[in-house]
Design an enzyme around this catalytic site. Structure first.
Site, PDB file in Angstrom:
ATOM      1  N   GLY A  43     -12.247   9.970 -16.088  1.00 22.76           N
ATOM      2  CA  GLY A  43     -12.052  11.462 -16.273  1.00 22.76           C
ATOM      3  C   GLY A  43     -11.180  12.046 -14.934  1.00 22.76           C
ATOM      4  CD  GLN A  48     -11.014  13.718  -9.243  1.00 23.05           C
ATOM      5  OE1 GLN A  48     -11.102  14.121 -10.374  1.00 23.05           O
ATOM      6  NE2 GLN A  48     -11.160  12.838  -8.711  1.00 23.05           N
ATOM      7  CB  CYS A  89     -15.084   9.620  -7.409  1.00 17.95           C
ATOM      8  SG  CYS A  89     -14.038  11.049  -7.373  1.00 17.95           S
ATOM      9  CG  LEU A  90      -9.744   8.045 -10.453  1.00 11.02           C
ATOM     10  CD1 LEU A  90      -8.738   8.734 -11.372  1.00 11.02           C
ATOM     11  CD2 LEU A  90      -9.471   6.444 -10.114  1.00 11.02           C
ATOM     12  CG  HIS A 131     -18.077  12.518 -11.842  1.00 13.33           C
ATOM     13  ND1 HIS A 131     -18.431  11.428 -10.946  1.00 13.33           N
ATOM     14  CD2 HIS A 131     -16.699  12.412 -11.378  1.00 13.33           C
ATOM     15  CE1 HIS A 131     -17.629  11.172 -10.217  1.00 13.33           C
ATOM     16  NE2 HIS A 131     -16.350  11.670 -10.432  1.00 13.33           N
ATOM     17  CD  GLU A 132     -13.990  13.962 -13.923  1.00 17.85           C
ATOM     18  OE1 GLU A 132     -13.252  14.599 -12.975  1.00 17.85           O
ATOM     19  OE2 GLU A 132     -14.066  12.814 -13.484  1.00 17.85           O
ATOM     20  CG  HIS A 135     -14.355  16.125  -8.990  1.00 14.87           C
ATOM     21  ND1 HIS A 135     -13.973  16.128  -7.661  1.00 14.87           N
ATOM     22  CD2 HIS A 135     -14.444  15.168  -9.602  1.00 14.87           C
ATOM     23  CE1 HIS A 135     -14.336  14.552  -7.490  1.00 14.87           C
ATOM     24  NE2 HIS A 135     -14.539  13.934  -8.880  1.00 14.87           N
TER      25      HIS A 135
END
Length: 167
Positions: A43, A48, A89-90, A131-132, A135
């Site tokens: 995701g 991000q 997480c990226l 999670h997304e 963000h």
């Protein structure tokens, strides 16, 4: 696309709602999808990649061939039952921790054709959507850890970042 890393301030801002679906937005979603896949992520949220927009992409399918893109997504309902899953997480590379979240959620938003969509999510898809969407509200998964665990994780992350910047 370059991915912003913690503690970049854009990662802590609430992203703005999108009034319309445009070709530029569709192109951004496709670029985000390619970036996500290139980083072996499941995701990615627009903040991000430096865009303060309420747009997410995801693909939790085994072969990464069922992409999802949602505009202005919201968690409309969530189960009382919770589940624990290891998350990464990226934007916080090298860190993985167990996070407790609702086991099932209903997510509403628009697809890239501008149509309203509603998804019943469980398992990895539920974790990914929550999670997304976090963000988009300026929340990182590390914020969902206990204070003590978060401090430990951030100390480890800072150490890794320092080590990488000196290499």
């Amino acid at each position: 696309m370059p991915i912003l890393l913690h503690p970049h301030p854009l990662l802590r801002r609430r992203a703005r709602e999108l009034p319309a679906i445009t070709e530029a937005l569709r192109a951004l979603a496709e670029n985000m999808r390619e970036t996500m896949l290139g980083q072996a992520g499941v995701g990615l949220a627009a903040p991000q990649v430096g865009e303060s927009l309420r747009l997410i992409v995801a693909d939790t399918s085994p072969n990464r061939n069922l992409p999802i893109a949602l505009v202005n997504p919201v968690v409309a309902a969530s189960s009382r039952e919770t589940a624990a899953a290891e998350e990464g997480c990226l934007s916080v590379p090298g860190v993985r921790e167990v996070v407790h979240r609702p086991a099932r959620v209903t997510v509403r938003g628009l697809n890239l054709q501008g149509e309203k969509t509603e998804m019943e999510c469980e398992g990895m898809l539920s974790v990914c959507m929550q999670h997304e969407i976090d963000h988009l509200d300026g929340v990182l998964f590390i914020d969902r850890l206990s204070r003590l665990k978060r401090e430990r994780v951030l100390a480890k992350y800072k150490k890794m970042q320092t080590r990488e910047s000196t290499e």
